[in-house]
Write a protein that holds these residues in place. Structure first.
Motif, PDB file in Angstrom:
ATOM      1  N   ILE A 343      -4.804  24.460  24.597  1.00  0.00           N
ATOM      2  CA  ILE A 343      -6.209  24.882  24.569  1.00  0.00           C
ATOM      3  C   ILE A 343      -7.118  23.719  24.942  1.00  0.00           C
ATOM      4  O   ILE A 343      -8.059  23.869  25.729  1.00  0.00           O
ATOM      5  CB  ILE A 343      -6.568  25.434  23.174  1.00  0.00           C
ATOM      6  N   TYR A 344      -6.844  22.541  24.393  1.00  0.00           N
ATOM      7  CA  TYR A 344      -7.666  21.362  24.671  1.00  0.00           C
ATOM      8  C   TYR A 344      -7.576  20.979  26.149  1.00  0.00           C
ATOM      9  O   TYR A 344      -8.598  20.754  26.814  1.00  0.00           O
ATOM     10  CB  TYR A 344      -7.209  20.201  23.798  1.00  0.00           C
ATOM     11  N   GLN A 345      -6.357  20.922  26.673  1.00  0.00           N
ATOM     12  CA  GLN A 345      -6.184  20.544  28.075  1.00  0.00           C
ATOM     13  C   GLN A 345      -6.747  21.605  29.017  1.00  0.00           C
ATOM     14  O   GLN A 345      -7.365  21.276  30.037  1.00  0.00           O
ATOM     15  CB  GLN A 345      -4.698  20.311  28.364  1.00  0.00           C
ATOM     16  N   GLY A 346      -6.560  22.865  28.659  1.00  0.00           N
ATOM     17  CA  GLY A 346      -7.087  23.945  29.487  1.00  0.00           C
ATOM     18  C   GLY A 346      -8.609  23.932  29.513  1.00  0.00           C
ATOM     19  O   GLY A 346      -9.227  24.140  30.569  1.00  0.00           O
ATOM     20  N   THR A 347      -9.225  23.683  28.356  1.00  0.00           N
ATOM     21  CA  THR A 347     -10.688  23.614  28.287  1.00  0.00           C
ATOM     22  C   THR A 347     -11.209  22.466  29.135  1.00  0.00           C
ATOM     23  O   THR A 347     -12.187  22.616  29.875  1.00  0.00           O
ATOM     24  CB  THR A 347     -11.145  23.443  26.825  1.00  0.00           C
ATOM     25  N   ASN A 348     -10.554  21.313  29.055  1.00  0.00           N
ATOM     26  CA  ASN A 348     -10.985  20.171  29.859  1.00  0.00           C
ATOM     27  C   ASN A 348     -10.839  20.444  31.353  1.00  0.00           C
ATOM     28  O   ASN A 348     -11.664  19.988  32.163  1.00  0.00           O
ATOM     29  CB  ASN A 348     -10.202  18.921  29.473  1.00  0.00           C
ATOM     30  N   ALA A 349      -9.804  21.207  31.730  1.00  0.00           N
ATOM     31  CA  ALA A 349      -9.629  21.565  33.143  1.00  0.00           C
ATOM     32  C   ALA A 349     -10.760  22.476  33.613  1.00  0.00           C
ATOM     33  O   ALA A 349     -11.274  22.324  34.730  1.00  0.00           O
ATOM     34  CB  ALA A 349      -8.279  22.250  33.338  1.00  0.00           C
ATOM     35  N   VAL A 350     -11.148  23.419  32.758  1.00  0.00           N
ATOM     36  CA  VAL A 350     -12.264  24.316  33.081  1.00  0.00           C
ATOM     37  C   VAL A 350     -13.548  23.510  33.243  1.00  0.00           C
ATOM     38  O   VAL A 350     -14.308  23.700  34.200  1.00  0.00           O
ATOM     39  CB  VAL A 350     -12.440  25.389  31.982  1.00  0.00           C
ATOM     40  N   VAL A 351     -13.796  22.589  32.311  1.00  0.00           N
ATOM     41  CA  VAL A 351     -14.998  21.761  32.366  1.00  0.00           C
ATOM     42  C   VAL A 351     -15.008  20.936  33.657  1.00  0.00           C
ATOM     43  O   VAL A 351     -16.039  20.855  34.349  1.00  0.00           O
ATOM     44  CB  VAL A 351     -15.073  20.833  31.135  1.00  0.00           C
ATOM     45  N   LYS A 352     -13.880  20.341  33.986  1.00  0.00           N
ATOM     46  CA  LYS A 352     -13.800  19.495  35.176  1.00  0.00           C
ATOM     47  C   LYS A 352     -14.068  20.288  36.445  1.00  0.00           C
ATOM     48  O   LYS A 352     -14.784  19.840  37.349  1.00  0.00           O
ATOM     49  CB  LYS A 352     -12.417  18.837  35.252  1.00  0.00           C
ATOM     50  N   LEU A 353     -13.521  21.488  36.524  1.00  0.00           N
ATOM     51  CA  LEU A 353     -13.688  22.308  37.723  1.00  0.00           C
ATOM     52  C   LEU A 353     -15.110  22.855  37.840  1.00  0.00           C
ATOM     53  O   LEU A 353     -15.734  22.782  38.901  1.00  0.00           O
ATOM     54  CB  LEU A 353     -12.695  23.469  37.708  1.00  0.00           C
ATOM     55  N   PHE A 354     -15.631  23.385  36.723  1.00  0.00           N
ATOM     56  CA  PHE A 354     -16.893  24.124  36.805  1.00  0.00           C
ATOM     57  C   PHE A 354     -18.137  23.259  36.635  1.00  0.00           C
ATOM     58  O   PHE A 354     -19.256  23.776  36.725  1.00  0.00           O
ATOM     59  CB  PHE A 354     -16.893  25.266  35.788  1.00  0.00           C
TER      60      PHE A 354
END
Length: 390
Positions: A343-354
């Motif tokens: 969840i933490y890594q996925g959230t950071n990936a979303v933040v980085k992309l968007f």
């Protein structure tokens, strides 16, 4: 106090953990520098927390959900994600029962108030308030804390729930990976002329993010994420100027908007502790994992950490085993890491992309919305995570 579990931090995570442990039959002492008056009447801080059905079920089991006034619980029926200069949106809604919500929104200060009210009613929870923890140490025999008034307290297990910048974590030499997102979150409540239809909207605009969370009829929580310099400008605007800016950022979807609360600002920093446990010691809530708010996992993950730790403590208690043993703590750490890390890594990936305005990133996030809409089962898998119960 020999068999009493020590919980440092009387915020939402610490009180959730204390209530769970007390209901499992464990004696608990909650320590916090705040006074009883401050905990009983927490100040409004502008934050409204999205809670899943899992969190509702756990809090209901603990007798906490019943402490919330019904008018303070706002149903979240739909969620919409969009990006600038791109018409297609990702819309999440229930197909199994369109009358039931995806989740629920409750103001953070109301959550704190309800938790403290419930904790105060439980005989197995005691409080030591108005004093900070100055020293901590653990041994094979016990965990010990020394308070600012000189009082020394020991117990079989010490739990830190004292924020993502946990002082207790540092006292025990546990580091954490920190991600400074370089943004400030500005939150406030606004009245608007168009209905919100109980829909949460997340709009990724160039250089900023604007989210609206549906509260009472004609009222939404507005969450604007921008660089610190822009946040300062927004805070210094007159109410009239801010109203115009918020209306524009929301694309007029909610009509004309009017500020009805103070504006609150929070620098965004994510944390992931290098370890969740040590000798007779465990981290829960933000002290273990501090999330970026974009995916609304923060408090839901905190509730799960408290529930998971309590399950293992209760198992040890039922088996007449040591409730602060290395085995019990290791089991908790493994279980919670399996849940939290993706969840933490996925959230950071979303933040980085968007939140990246590089031309390639702009194309990538538009492609992500297309894939999200076309990929079979994707949206329903997200919805299923929101509505699942224990």
């Amino acid at each position: 106090m020999k068999n009493t579990v020590i919980v440092v931090g009387a915020g939402p995570s610490g009180l959730s953990c204390a209530c769970a442990l007390a209901q499992a039959g464990v004696e608990v002492l909650v320590i916090d520098a705040q006074t009883s008056e401050q905990l009983a009447h927490p100040q409004e801080d502008g934050r409204d927390i999205a809670m899943t059905h899992m969190s509702k079920a756990i809090l209901t089991k603990l007798g906490v959900w019943q402490c919330f006034d019904s008018q303070d619980i706002h149903p979240l029926m739909h969620a919409e994600v969009s990006t600038q200069d791109f018409l297609p949106k990702l819309l999440f809604k229930r197909r199994d029962n369109s009358r039931e919500p995806l989740g629920f929104l409750v103001a953070n200060h109301k959550i704190r108030q309800g938790l403290y009210q419930r904790a105060k009613s439980l005989e197995k929870i005691q409080f030591e308030l108005g004093h900070a923890v100055e020293k901590v140490d653990t041994s094979k025999e016990a965990a010990r804390v020394v308070l600012s008034n000189g009082q020394c307290i020991s117990g079989p297990l010490l739990i830190a729930a004292d924020s993502r910048f946990s002082a207790i974590r540092r006292m025990l030499g546990i580091g954490a990976s920190m991600t400074d997102y370089g943004r400030v979150m500005l939150v406030c409540n606004m009245r608007h002329t168009k209905p919100h239809q109980n829909t949460a909207r997340e709009s990724f605009l160039y250089g900023k993010t604007c989210a609206t969370l549906p509260l009472a009829e004609g009222v939404s929580s507005v969450v604007i994420t921008v660089p610190a310099s822009v946040s300062k400008q927004l805070n210094e605007m007159s109410d009239e100027q801010f109203n115009q800016q918020a209306t524009a950022m929301c694309g007029g979807k909610l009509g004309g908007m009017e500020l009805i609360s103070k504006r609150f600002s929070y620098p965004l920093v994510g944390t992931y502790s290098n370890r969740f446990t040590a000798q007779r010691f465990a981290l829960v809530g933000d002290a273990a994992v501090g999330m970026h708010p974009v995916t609304a996992h923060g408090y839901n993950l905190a509730v799960r950490s408290a529930d998971t730790l309590t399950q293992f403590v209760k198992k040890a208690l039922d088996e007449s085993a040591d409730i602060g043993s290395d085995k019990m703590l290791r089991n908790y750490e493994i279980r919670h890491q399996l849940l939290a890390k993706p969840i933490y890594q996925g959230t950071n990936a979303v933040v980085k992309l968007f939140t990246n305005d590089h031309p390639v990133a702009k194309i990538a996030r538009k492609a992500a919305l297309i894939v999200g809409n076309k990929l079979p089962g994707f949206k329903q898998s997200v919805v299923q995570r929101l509505i699942q119960t224990p």
